[in-house]
Design a protein around this motif. Structure first.
Motif, PDB file in Angstrom:
ATOM      1  N   VAL A  64      -1.882  -7.436   7.373  1.00 43.60           N
ATOM      2  CA  VAL A  64      -2.556  -6.554   8.313  1.00 43.60           C
ATOM      3  C   VAL A  64      -1.986  -6.837   9.708  1.00 43.60           C
ATOM      4  CG1 VAL A  64      -4.479  -8.155   8.674  1.00 43.60           C
ATOM      5  CG2 VAL A  64      -4.799  -5.746   9.145  1.00 43.60           C
ATOM      6  N   ILE A  65      -1.854  -5.787  10.521  1.00 49.64           N
ATOM      7  CA  ILE A  65      -1.385  -5.988  11.893  1.00 49.64           C
ATOM      8  C   ILE A  65      -2.396  -6.892  12.598  1.00 49.64           C
ATOM      9  CG2 ILE A  65      -0.863  -4.857  14.089  1.00 49.64           C
ATOM     10  CD1 ILE A  65      -0.016  -2.397  12.456  1.00 49.64           C
ATOM     11  N   TYR A  66      -1.904  -7.913  13.272  1.00 50.40           N
ATOM     12  CA  TYR A  66      -2.784  -8.958  13.797  1.00 50.40           C
ATOM     13  C   TYR A  66      -3.895  -8.413  14.685  1.00 50.40           C
ATOM     14  CZ  TYR A  66      -1.093  -8.924  18.586  1.00 50.40           C
ATOM     15  OH  TYR A  66      -0.822  -8.562  19.874  1.00 50.40           O
ATOM     16  N   ASN A  67      -3.629  -7.371  15.489  1.00 50.93           N
ATOM     17  CA  ASN A  67      -4.680  -6.918  16.399  1.00 50.93           C
ATOM     18  C   ASN A  67      -5.705  -6.017  15.717  1.00 50.93           C
ATOM     19  OD1 ASN A  67      -3.167  -4.574  16.260  1.00 50.93           O
ATOM     20  ND2 ASN A  67      -2.572  -4.581  18.420  1.00 50.93           N
ATOM     21  N   GLU A  68      -5.579  -5.834  14.392  1.00 49.24           N
ATOM     22  CA  GLU A  68      -6.593  -5.119  13.624  1.00 49.24           C
ATOM     23  C   GLU A  68      -7.575  -6.074  12.950  1.00 49.24           C
ATOM     24  OE1 GLU A  68      -4.487  -2.494  10.990  1.00 49.24           O
ATOM     25  OE2 GLU A  68      -3.692  -1.295  12.646  1.00 49.24           O
ATOM     26  N   ILE A  69      -7.389  -7.378  13.128  1.00 44.16           N
ATOM     27  CA  ILE A  69      -8.315  -8.371  12.581  1.00 44.16           C
ATOM     28  C   ILE A  69      -9.515  -8.442  13.509  1.00 44.16           C
ATOM     29  CG2 ILE A  69      -8.653 -10.788  11.949  1.00 44.16           C
ATOM     30  CD1 ILE A  69      -5.614 -10.935  11.455  1.00 44.16           C
ATOM     31  N   GLU A  70     -10.654  -8.081  13.008  1.00 45.85           N
ATOM     32  CA  GLU A  70     -11.856  -7.986  13.837  1.00 45.85           C
ATOM     33  C   GLU A  70     -12.218  -9.333  14.450  1.00 45.85           C
ATOM     34  OE1 GLU A  70     -16.521  -6.696  13.460  1.00 45.85           O
ATOM     35  OE2 GLU A  70     -15.114  -6.089  11.902  1.00 45.85           O
ATOM     36  N   GLY A  71     -12.354  -9.348  15.764  1.00 41.89           N
ATOM     37  CA  GLY A  71     -12.774 -10.552  16.480  1.00 41.89           C
ATOM     38  C   GLY A  71     -11.640 -11.446  16.934  1.00 41.89           C
ATOM     39  N   LEU A  72     -10.425 -11.193  16.465  1.00 40.86           N
ATOM     40  CA  LEU A  72      -9.307 -12.045  16.860  1.00 40.86           C
ATOM     41  C   LEU A  72      -8.882 -11.778  18.305  1.00 40.86           C
ATOM     42  CD1 LEU A  72      -7.122 -14.140  16.066  1.00 40.86           C
ATOM     43  CD2 LEU A  72      -5.716 -12.222  15.305  1.00 40.86           C
ATOM     44  N   CYS A  73      -8.714 -10.501  18.641  1.00 38.26           N
ATOM     45  CA  CYS A  73      -8.299 -10.108  19.987  1.00 38.26           C
ATOM     46  C   CYS A  73      -9.505  -9.580  20.743  1.00 38.26           C
ATOM     47  CB  CYS A  73      -7.227  -9.016  19.928  1.00 38.26           C
ATOM     48  SG  CYS A  73      -5.764  -9.486  19.011  1.00 38.26           S
ATOM     49  N   PRO A  74      -9.691  -9.867  21.973  1.00 38.17           N
ATOM     50  CA  PRO A  74      -8.898 -10.703  22.864  1.00 38.17           C
ATOM     51  C   PRO A  74      -9.423 -12.137  22.973  1.00 38.17           C
ATOM     52  CG  PRO A  74     -10.440  -9.469  24.189  1.00 38.17           C
ATOM     53  CD  PRO A  74     -10.700  -9.105  22.736  1.00 38.17           C
ATOM     54  N   SER A  75     -10.420 -12.496  22.184  1.00 39.93           N
ATOM     55  CA  SER A  75     -11.020 -13.829  22.330  1.00 39.93           C
ATOM     56  C   SER A  75     -10.043 -14.963  22.029  1.00 39.93           C
ATOM     57  CB  SER A  75     -12.229 -13.970  21.415  1.00 39.93           C
ATOM     58  OG  SER A  75     -13.206 -13.016  21.747  1.00 39.93           O
ATOM     59  N   TYR A  76      -9.168 -14.771  21.032  1.00 36.66           N
ATOM     60  CA  TYR A  76      -8.281 -15.846  20.610  1.00 36.66           C
ATOM     61  C   TYR A  76      -6.825 -15.606  21.015  1.00 36.66           C
ATOM     62  CZ  TYR A  76     -12.239 -17.511  17.981  1.00 36.66           C
ATOM     63  OH  TYR A  76     -13.478 -17.991  17.638  1.00 36.66           O
ATOM     64  N   ILE A  77      -6.452 -14.339  21.148  1.00 39.28           N
ATOM     65  CA  ILE A  77      -5.101 -13.998  21.571  1.00 39.28           C
ATOM     66  C   ILE A  77      -5.111 -12.563  22.101  1.00 39.28           C
ATOM     67  CG2 ILE A  77      -4.327 -13.142  19.318  1.00 39.28           C
ATOM     68  CD1 ILE A  77      -1.611 -14.556  19.973  1.00 39.28           C
ATOM     69  N   SER A  78      -4.205 -12.264  23.000  1.00 37.67           N
ATOM     70  CA  SER A  78      -4.114 -10.906  23.542  1.00 37.67           C
ATOM     71  C   SER A  78      -3.622  -9.938  22.481  1.00 37.67           C
ATOM     72  CB  SER A  78      -3.140 -10.868  24.721  1.00 37.67           C
ATOM     73  OG  SER A  78      -3.571 -11.711  25.746  1.00 37.67           O
ATOM     74  N   SER A  79      -4.013  -8.691  22.614  1.00 38.22           N
ATOM     75  CA  SER A  79      -3.488  -7.672  21.710  1.00 38.22           C
ATOM     76  C   SER A  79      -2.301  -6.991  22.385  1.00 38.22           C
ATOM     77  CB  SER A  79      -4.567  -6.644  21.382  1.00 38.22           C
ATOM     78  OG  SER A  79      -4.988  -6.006  22.561  1.00 38.22           O
ATOM     79  N   GLY A  80      -1.568  -6.237  21.626  1.00 37.91           N
ATOM     80  CA  GLY A  80      -0.489  -5.455  22.203  1.00 37.91           C
ATOM     81  C   GLY A  80       0.892  -6.058  22.100  1.00 37.91           C
ATOM     82  N   TYR A  81       1.048  -7.181  21.406  1.00 37.67           N
ATOM     83  CA  TYR A  81       2.396  -7.724  21.223  1.00 37.67           C
ATOM     84  C   TYR A  81       3.139  -6.881  20.195  1.00 37.67           C
ATOM     85  CZ  TYR A  81       0.971 -12.061  23.533  1.00 37.67           C
ATOM     86  OH  TYR A  81       0.533 -12.993  24.432  1.00 37.67           O
ATOM     87  N   ASN A  82       4.355  -6.524  20.520  1.00 33.34           N
ATOM     88  CA  ASN A  82       5.259  -5.873  19.581  1.00 33.34           C
ATOM     89  C   ASN A  82       6.580  -6.620  19.630  1.00 33.34           C
ATOM     90  OD1 ASN A  82       3.424  -3.423  20.566  1.00 33.34           O
ATOM     91  ND2 ASN A  82       4.159  -3.020  18.513  1.00 33.34           N
ATOM     92  N   ALA A  83       7.226  -6.749  18.483  1.00 30.05           N
ATOM     93  CA  ALA A  83       8.500  -7.462  18.421  1.00 30.05           C
ATOM     94  C   ALA A  83       9.591  -6.604  19.053  1.00 30.05           C
ATOM     95  CB  ALA A  83       8.831  -7.805  16.976  1.00 30.05           C
ATOM     96  N   LYS A  84      10.173  -7.087  20.092  1.00 32.48           N
ATOM     97  CA  LYS A  84      11.162  -6.307  20.838  1.00 32.48           C
ATOM     98  C   LYS A  84      12.550  -6.358  20.205  1.00 32.48           C
ATOM     99  CE  LYS A  84       8.102  -5.358  23.924  1.00 32.48           C
ATOM    100  NZ  LYS A  84       7.251  -4.245  23.679  1.00 32.48           N
ATOM    101  N   SER A  85      12.819  -7.346  19.355  1.00 35.38           N
ATOM    102  CA  SER A  85      14.166  -7.475  18.808  1.00 35.38           C
ATOM    103  C   SER A  85      14.406  -6.573  17.607  1.00 35.38           C
ATOM    104  CB  SER A  85      14.448  -8.923  18.430  1.00 35.38           C
ATOM    105  OG  SER A  85      13.568  -9.347  17.422  1.00 35.38           O
ATOM    106  N   LEU A  86      13.368  -5.887  17.136  1.00 32.21           N
ATOM    107  CA  LEU A  86      13.520  -5.006  15.983  1.00 32.21           C
ATOM    108  C   LEU A  86      12.849  -3.678  16.295  1.00 32.21           C
ATOM    109  CD1 LEU A  86      14.417  -4.668  13.029  1.00 32.21           C
ATOM    110  CD2 LEU A  86      12.195  -5.559  12.352  1.00 32.21           C
TER     111      LEU A  86
END
Length: 146
Positions: A64-86
């Motif tokens: 699952v895309i990490y920022n779709e895990i309920e409660g993970l963002c933004p309390s534990y990590i910011s949302s919106g990271y995308n891999a720029k090298s691919l």
């Protein structure tokens, strides 16, 4: 004549340096994406030790895309990271997919795995190896918990 030799020399240096600089930039982007994947994996582990779903500790059993895990963002990590090298042909950046491998009932035996890709990966049949590089094209496992 001397000026021509100087320009020829700098032209030769540029022919050698420019391709190497673009490779350095790509490798730096890949390295940064892998460090982000590691940070996401560690944030998921901390989140999983704190959060209970239906009385049990929950780690995604399917990618699952990490920022779709309920409660993970933004309390534990910011949302919106995308891999720029691919990226795909449209210029869309790859996502970070989180899953766990191991005994679904025993959180201490589960390993957090983070995949960087344009599409969700298939679940591994065994604990995957880290195999992400920009040359793989479609993505790869960027972080596997030890």
């Amino acid at each position: 004549r001397d000026l021509f030799c100087v320009f020829a020399f700098f032209g030769l240096i540029a022919l050698i340096a420019v391709p190497n600089l673009s490779g350095i930039r790509q490798r730096a982007g890949t390295s940064a994406d892998m460090r982000t994947a590691e940070t996401i994996g560690k944030a998921v582990r901390i989140w999983a030790t704190d959060v209970y779903v239906d009385g049990t500790r929950y780690i995604p059993q399917e990618p699952v895309i990490y920022n779709e895990i309920e409660g993970l963002c933004p309390s534990y990590i910011s949302s919106g990271y995308n891999a720029k090298s691919l990226t795909n042909r449209k210029g869309d950046s790859a996502n970070y997919y989180v899953t766990s491998y191991g005994d679904g009932e025993n959180m201490s035996k589960q390993k957090i795995c983070v995949y960087i890709g344009l599409e969700a990966p298939k679940m591994p049949t065994s604990l995957p190896e880290v195999d992400y590089s920009e040359s793989r094209g479609n993505g790869g496992w960027a972080y596997v918990e030890k």
